[in-house]
Design an enzyme around this catalytic site. Structure first.
Site, PDB file in Angstrom:
ATOM      1  CB  CYS A  29      -0.830   0.012   1.186  1.00  0.00           C
ATOM      2  SG  CYS A  29      -1.790   1.723   1.489  1.00  0.00           S
ATOM      3  N   GLY A  30       0.965   1.986  -0.959  1.00  0.00           N
ATOM      4  CA  GLY A  30       1.732   3.076  -1.312  1.00  0.00           C
ATOM      5  C   GLY A  30       1.731   4.075  -0.231  1.00  0.00           C
ATOM      6  CG  ASN A  31      -1.552   7.202  -0.282  1.00  0.00           C
ATOM      7  OD1 ASN A  31      -0.630   7.645  -0.585  1.00  0.00           O
ATOM      8  ND2 ASN A  31      -2.532   6.743  -0.781  1.00  0.00           N
ATOM      9  CG  ASN A  73      -7.200  -2.071  -5.685  1.00  0.00           C
ATOM     10  OD1 ASN A  73      -7.787  -2.083  -4.490  1.00  0.00           O
ATOM     11  ND2 ASN A  73      -6.022  -3.082  -5.562  1.00  0.00           N
ATOM     12  CD  GLU A  79      -7.626   1.669  -1.650  1.00  0.00           C
ATOM     13  OE1 GLU A  79      -6.772   0.931  -1.086  1.00  0.00           O
ATOM     14  OE2 GLU A  79      -7.230   2.767  -1.337  1.00  0.00           O
ATOM     15  CB  CYS A 129      -5.751   4.307  -4.096  1.00  0.00           C
ATOM     16  SG  CYS A 129      -4.876   2.538  -4.346  1.00  0.00           S
TER      17      CYS A 129
END
Length: 274
Positions: free
Chosen positions: A80-82, A185, A202, A212
């Site tokens: 998960c990037g964030n 997603n 998501e 996202c």
């Protein structure tokens, strides 16, 4: 009581718990609580703290630390990037890792650098790429791009992003038989007024989120490929906040950069679990 912190990255919010001493696993075993129930309870916005996901910080023999990442529904996600950006800021300010760090995820070891509120994190190398994927929904053809940027994403360019029914349309893409069994997603993208706008449905949250990170990366790479735009590429998330994506033409190194905001610290009482 369980100590936690809550951070958000461009509208994606996460509960982060330092579990390097294994206290959470001990607590779950003692109370006979399944980890999915634990996560669902904490992430519930009415009966818990409320978040898009929960992150447990654990010890690592290969990096500064490792995480166990859970979506709000209790399912695990490899990347998960964030969430990675929020985790990096948490780890740095808590003294768990240096300003330039590496940590283990389900998608491999990634690197991150914290500069105040701004966090730049290296994403996993995209794979399973198909820029001309086509699926059928309600008897019609939907053309898009499919790529895995840590988790799978389907990217669709639309003419009017404000009028897209992300909840309904996104759910149909997310659960489409083409992407079984894990699903995907769904990202809806429009380039207008010189900016790239992205809205994402998501999986795991099972709805639209305000941002996202992996979806923004997927959208930026698709935009680059289909419209010959040079990186870095900045996308505008649903929260209105920007994320900047850096990558080379061979997609060997991909980075995601944006702000990570520390919302609060607190203690969760055990009685919330009944």
């Amino acid at each position: 009581m369980i100590e936690f912190s809550k951070l958000e990255g461009t509208g994606n919010d996460f509960i982060i718990i330092d579990d390097r001493n294994g206290s959470i696993k001990t607590f779950l075993k003692k109370k006979e609580i399944e980890v999915e129930t634990f996560v669902q309870t904490i992430c519930n916005r009415k009966r818990g703290i409320g978040a898009d996901g929960l992150i447990l910080i654990e010890n690592s023999f290969r990096a500064n630390f490792k995480w166990d990442f859970f979506n709000a529904d209790g399912s695990r996600a490899s990347m998960c990037g964030n969430g990675a950006r929020c985790t990096a800021r948490f780890a740095f300010e808590k003294g768990i890792a240096p300003q330039k760090m590496s940590f283990e995820t389900g998608a491999g070891i990634i690197k991150a650098e914290v500069t105040g509120k701004t966090v730049k994190v290296q994403m996993t190398r995209p794979h399973s790429i198909n820029f001309t994927r086509e699926i059928e929904i309600n008897g019609g053809k939907v053309k898009g791009a499919f790529l895995n940027t840590g988790v799978p994403h389907f990217v669709v360019f639309v003419e009017d992003i404000e009028n897209v029914n992300v909840e309904s349309f996104g759910r149909k893409i997310r659960s489409h038989k083409t992407f079984e069994p894990e699903g995907t997603n769904a990202n809806f993208v429009q380039f207008k007024d010189g900016k790239l706008f992205v809205r994402t449905y998501e999986r795991g949250v099972e709805g639209e989120t305000l941002a996202c990170g992996t979806g923004s990366v997927a959208a930026a790479i698709t935009f680059w490929k289909l419209f010959s735009r040079k990186p870095p590429i900045t996308v505008i998330t649903r929260s209105g906040k920007p994320l900047t994506i850096y990558f080379d033409e061979e997609l060997k190194e991909v980075f995601l950069e944006g702000e990570a905001t520390w919302i609060c610290d607190g203690k969760l009482r055990e009685e919330v679990f009944g």
